[in-house]
Design a protein around this motif. Structure first.
Motif: not given
Length: 411
Positions: A392-410
């Protein structure tokens, strides 16, 4: 990357930093007969008057063009990094640790270089670290093949012909063997990524073996880097600048590294060092640099003439700031990679180690992105977009802290 040209240099450097920036494109078909005809014309041209016939023949008689460099020449970046992402990957704990180890190893050599050139050792280390990760990443494309191709096909042929001629002169004079003369697609090579023409303006035989070897001789490479900065106007004893605190409500509409004012003028305006201490006298004049001003503020810096010499190495203020910050940290064992003032974002960038962690998580989810190498290229960005959509994030292809945290949690 030195003097590739104001437009091409940042693009070539970004390609090295980020990996492949877009999907793989099919290289054009190149006519071998046209290539041979072009080489024959080049041999007799004024640009190659200092290259003897034997050298030219030795290195071109069995040469085939490399069409892939034309794809890279014409590629337009499809993803622009915010400054905090750029700095995060170039100035991370790994690079700082490597830099401190290299600084300790080469400190005596660097001091002797400083005596001759006036360039501070940590500044030379900053360039070395950003350009090749202290000699660990030099590029692998044969310069003769790349530059011969660019001399005969595509745009900017006149420019690349000069670089091709300089490359053959390097071989003719015996400075670097042909098998070691490899680098970027555009011809930058060596420990601090000189273009061949820059080699003849700035390369130094510092180890005294009769050759200017900026590939295998660290003393030659570091002294040559200092010589380039010296030629660009580096001022002995001056800092590049420093992070500062601006008074509330200060008008920064004319902020620019080029708009330099006496340091007293900045004091009268209420500017201090970032910790509140008075501005020192070590910098007589400075311009105000606010890299993220158009994105909401963030760290501010007063930068002097020596910052401009770093900019001249590769026409990018973010690049120069990365060198400047890395140089500070290499010389200061207790320094933190982060600036005191945070960037104006709630989603900071990732270090190379965090990029590798992100890629490992993407691989575990079945994405075909190759190896987890810490370089965010086209395949990794496509995988990021897929995961961003799923989360449910904006699909912009950027690697950031929020995405990393979400993938680690999931997981």
């Amino acid at each position: 990357m030195v003097t590739l040209g104001r437009r091409a240099a940042p693009l070539a450097f970004a390609a090295c930093l980020l990996g492949t920036a877009s999907a793989q494109e099919t290289p054009p078909a190149l006519d071998d007969a046209a290539f041979r005809s072009c080489l024959a014309q080049l041999q007799g041209s004024a640009a190659f008057r200092n290259v003897d016939r034997a050298t030219f023949a030795q290195h071109t008689q069995n040469l085939a063009p490399d069409p892939s460099v034309l794809v890279l020449l014409d590629r337009q970046p499809e993803f622009t990094l915010p400054v905090w992402d750029y700095i995060a990957v170039l100035v991370d704990d790994e690079r700082v640790a490597d830099g401190r180890a290299a600084y300790a190893k080469w400190q005596d050599t660097l001091r002797r270089i400083e005596q001759q050139s006036g360039v501070a050792p940590n500044i030379v280390m900053g360039v070395w670290g950003v350009e090749s990760n202290f000699g660990q990443i030099l590029g692998g494309r044969p310069l003769v093949q790349s530059l011969a191709t660019l001399s005969c096909f595509g745009r900017r042929q006149s420019y690349f012909r000069g670089e091709f001629a300089a490359t053959l002169r390097i071989l003719q004079e015996g400075h670097i063997p042909a098998e070691k003369l490899v680098g970027s697609w555009a011809g930058a090579f060596g420990q601090t990524q000189f273009m061949p023409s820059t080699f003849f303006r700035s390369a130094v035989d510092f180890d005294g073996d009769g050759r200017r070897d900026i590939v295998d001789s660290v003393p030659d490479a570091l002294a040559s880097t200092a010589k380039f900065l010296q030629n660009a106007g580096y001022r002995r004893g001056e800092p590049w600048g420093f992070e500062v605190r601006l008074p509330a409500g200060m008008d920064t509409s004319d902020a620019s590294r080029k708009n330099k004012r006496p340091i007293d003028a900045w004091r009268r305006a209420g500017v201090t060092l970032v910790d509140g201490a008075p501005l020192p006298d070590s910098l007589p004049s400075a311009g105000l640099l606010i890299p993220a001003r158009n994105r909401g503020g963030g760290p501010a810096f007063l930068v002097g003439r020596n910052f401009d010499t770093l900019y001249s190495y590769n026409a990018s203020e973010n690049y120069a700031l990365a060198i400047a910050q890395l140089s500070n940290l290499v010389a200061n064992p207790s320094g933190s990679v982060a600036f005191v003032t945070p960037w104006p974002t709630d989603d900071p960038g990732l270090s190379r180690a965090q990029n590798r962690e992100l890629q490992t998580l993407l691989l575990a989810r079945g994405h075909d992105i190759g190896t987890a190498d810490g370089l965010i290229g086209a395949k990794t960005r496509e995988a990021i977009k897929a995961e961003q959509q799923r989360l449910g994030f904006k699909p912009d292809g950027r690697a950031g802290q929020k995405l990393l945290a979400a993938l680690k949690t999931a997981r």
